[in-house]
Structures are given as C-alpha cells and as structure tokens.
Design an enzyme around this catalytic site. Sequence first.
Site, PDB file in Angstrom:
ATOM      1  N   LYS A   1       3.282  45.966 -50.921  1.00  0.00           N
ATOM      2  CA  LYS A   1       2.243  44.987 -50.611  1.00  0.00           C
ATOM      3  C   LYS A   1       1.408  45.504 -49.434  1.00  0.00           C
ATOM      4  O   LYS A   1       1.933  45.743 -48.345  1.00  0.00           O
ATOM      5  CB  LYS A   1       2.870  43.642 -50.247  1.00  0.00           C
ATOM      6  CG  LYS A   1       1.872  42.668 -49.629  1.00  0.00           C
ATOM      7  CD  LYS A   1       2.484  41.345 -49.236  1.00  0.00           C
ATOM      8  CE  LYS A   1       1.583  40.594 -48.275  1.00  0.00           C
ATOM      9  NZ  LYS A   1       2.079  39.261 -47.917  1.00  0.00           N
TER      10      LYS A   1
ATOM     11  N   GLY B   1       0.544  31.600 -42.715  1.00  0.00           N
ATOM     12  CA  GLY B   1       1.344  30.704 -41.885  1.00  0.00           C
ATOM     13  C   GLY B   1       0.679  29.390 -41.539  1.00  0.00           C
ATOM     14  O   GLY B   1       1.224  28.601 -40.772  1.00  0.00           O
TER      15      GLY B   1
ATOM     16  N   ALA C   1      -0.310  33.509 -49.225  1.00  0.00           N
ATOM     17  CA  ALA C   1      -0.622  32.907 -47.922  1.00  0.00           C
ATOM     18  C   ALA C   1      -1.369  31.590 -48.057  1.00  0.00           C
ATOM     19  O   ALA C   1      -2.246  31.445 -48.898  1.00  0.00           O
ATOM     20  CB  ALA C   1      -1.432  33.839 -47.028  1.00  0.00           C
TER      21      ALA C   1
ATOM     22  N   ASN D   1       5.994  32.387 -47.615  1.00  0.00           N
ATOM     23  CA  ASN D   1       7.080  32.580 -46.663  1.00  0.00           C
ATOM     24  C   ASN D   1       7.272  31.329 -45.804  1.00  0.00           C
ATOM     25  O   ASN D   1       8.257  30.620 -45.896  1.00  0.00           O
ATOM     26  CB  ASN D   1       6.784  33.812 -45.794  1.00  0.00           C
ATOM     27  CG  ASN D   1       7.969  34.241 -44.928  1.00  0.00           C
ATOM     28  OD1 ASN D   1       8.161  35.417 -44.685  1.00  0.00           O
ATOM     29  ND2 ASN D   1       8.792  33.321 -44.449  1.00  0.00           N
TER      30      ASN D   1
END
Lengths: 66, 261
Positions: free
Chosen positions: B104, B165, B191, B213
């Site tokens: 990635k 995030g 994301a 994540n």
Amino acid sequence: MNIIVNGESRRIATEATVAGLLEEFGLPPRKIAIERNREIVPKSAYGTTALRDGDEIEIVQFVGGG
Amino acid sequence: MTDIPQDEGFTVAGRRFTSRLIVGTGKYESFAQNAAAAEAAGAEIVTVAVRRVNLTDPSQPMLVDHVSPERFTFLPNTAGCYTGEDAVRTLRLAREAGDWNLVKLEVLSDPKTLYPDMIETLRALEMLVADGFDVMVYCADDPVMARRLEEAGACAIMPLGAPIGSGLGIQNRVNIRLIVEQAGVPVLVDAGVGTASDAAIAMELGCDAVLMNTAIAEAKDPVLMASAMKHAVIAGRQAYLAGRMPRRRYADPSSPLAGLI
C-alpha cells in the site's frame, strides 16, 4: 570498530557479520529486514556480509499501522 | 426461497480475496485485542507499517507473534513517508521482511491533514511499478488523479472518504462513484470511515472493498465494532448488487388504495 545501528553508534568486533549482529541482539532473521548503507541485505547474505567501520545499518520489523 | 448468491470477492493483482474488509493494526490497546478484532472483522488482509526494531529491548513482543502473516495477508504501508524515495525505501525493506510484493502506497503532504501528496504519490508509484511491486494506492478522491494512477500501473485505487483517523465518513459520494465507474482495477475506500453506516455507504457506491483502522481500534468495544463493520460491508455490497429503489420527493403508499373501507 564503530557502526551506526538504527541511528545509534555501537562498538562491535572487527570480524562481525550481519548474522553475528542479529545474534548479538537476539533478533530472529525471519521477522526483520536489514539495510546496510541504504542497500537491502538479502536474508541469504546475512552470514557472508561483513560489517565495516562506519557502516550504517537499519534493522526494521512490521509494526501496527493503518 | 431463492438462494442468495455467494459473494465471490474481489481480485487484486491476480490474488482473490473473499473478505471485502481490510483492517489496520495500529492504535489497539494490545496485540491480543488487535488479533481478536481482525478475526471478528473476517479480514483476510491487514495493513502493517515498517519501523525500526527497538534495540534497547529486542525481546519485546512483535506484531507477527500475534497477528500471523500465515493467517493474514500483510499489506505493508508507507505511512509517515513524505517523499517518493522514502516510500520506495520503506517498501523495499517490507518486501525483504515479508517476501511478497503487494503493498500500500501512501505519500503524505502535511501532518495536520495527512492528505496525500498526489504528485509525489504518482512519482513513487512509477518507481515501485518499475521495481516489480503490485501497488495499491491511497489517494485523493479525484477522478482525474485516479485515472492517472491506473494508467501508471496501480493495481487498486484507494481514495479517502475523509482524512485519516477523522471518522467523518464519506465526504464526497459523487467523486467516489465517478472513480468506481471509470476504474478497471478494484476501488477501495481507505480512510475516513467512522462507523458501520459509513462502510455500508462505501459499498453501496460500488466500491470493491473498504480499508479501515481507527473506526475499529478507537471504538469503545473494538471487537464488537469489527463485527459490525463485517456485516456493514456485506450489507452494503448486497444492497449495491440488489439495486436501490429510485428516490422520490413525495410519498408512495405501500398498502393498496383499492378496497379501502
């Protein structure tokens, strides 16, 4: 002689190889990768790659990331 | 009863994956929690970063001892890289550590937004493709740039839904859809997902998969959220394939008007 490992100066034996360095740190070769002076050292060459004074070594592993 | 067809998954660089949910391995309380979340997500691919070994205490537990590369396909990233050269150097090390070439690429611009530097990303992509890597590319949600990446040999296009995030969800559905429609390689939202409905939206737009994540790692119960994400991705995919009803401005009764008493 002195080498730089992961940004820190270290004194090591004159006859050291990459394999010897890993043994000293107790690092399993299977789990890491190594750069010597910005060149990848293939795992197959750890035993035959001699370290020289002033070498810059990077030892990396996989860590958590996104 | 009609059988619901089995999802055959998606293929990236010749490798087939049944799970359409890729999860990260950062920000977890522990490796054990990380491993449990990856299992609950039903993930086959996990992203990982490449960092220096801690030489003051090399006996510290390693990620690979808990999240096994035999169980999951590791997708090494270039997080923290701000130049093409840094990214290529990092992934060469990753290839040596893991002995595979699916990676990635993410080349960032500034620490505040972590927005991708697309000029530098494209340059790094060209270097990596020339070096034999299969490159999944984190990118801006710009259809023109996405096409440039595909032309340069990207094996998957991974536009952000929102900043890394941030958990803000899919901010530009129109662009994600345009990217999906024109792409000849898999498209993954990477994301910005914050909760299960965001993942479902990405899949409803026709994305092949979703990568996340923080949405899992920073949930109060990461393992439960991982399971929610698994179901959201499946639901979104099925809704996409089923084809949603048209939007109307006014009501349309579901019960017949005929026979009213």
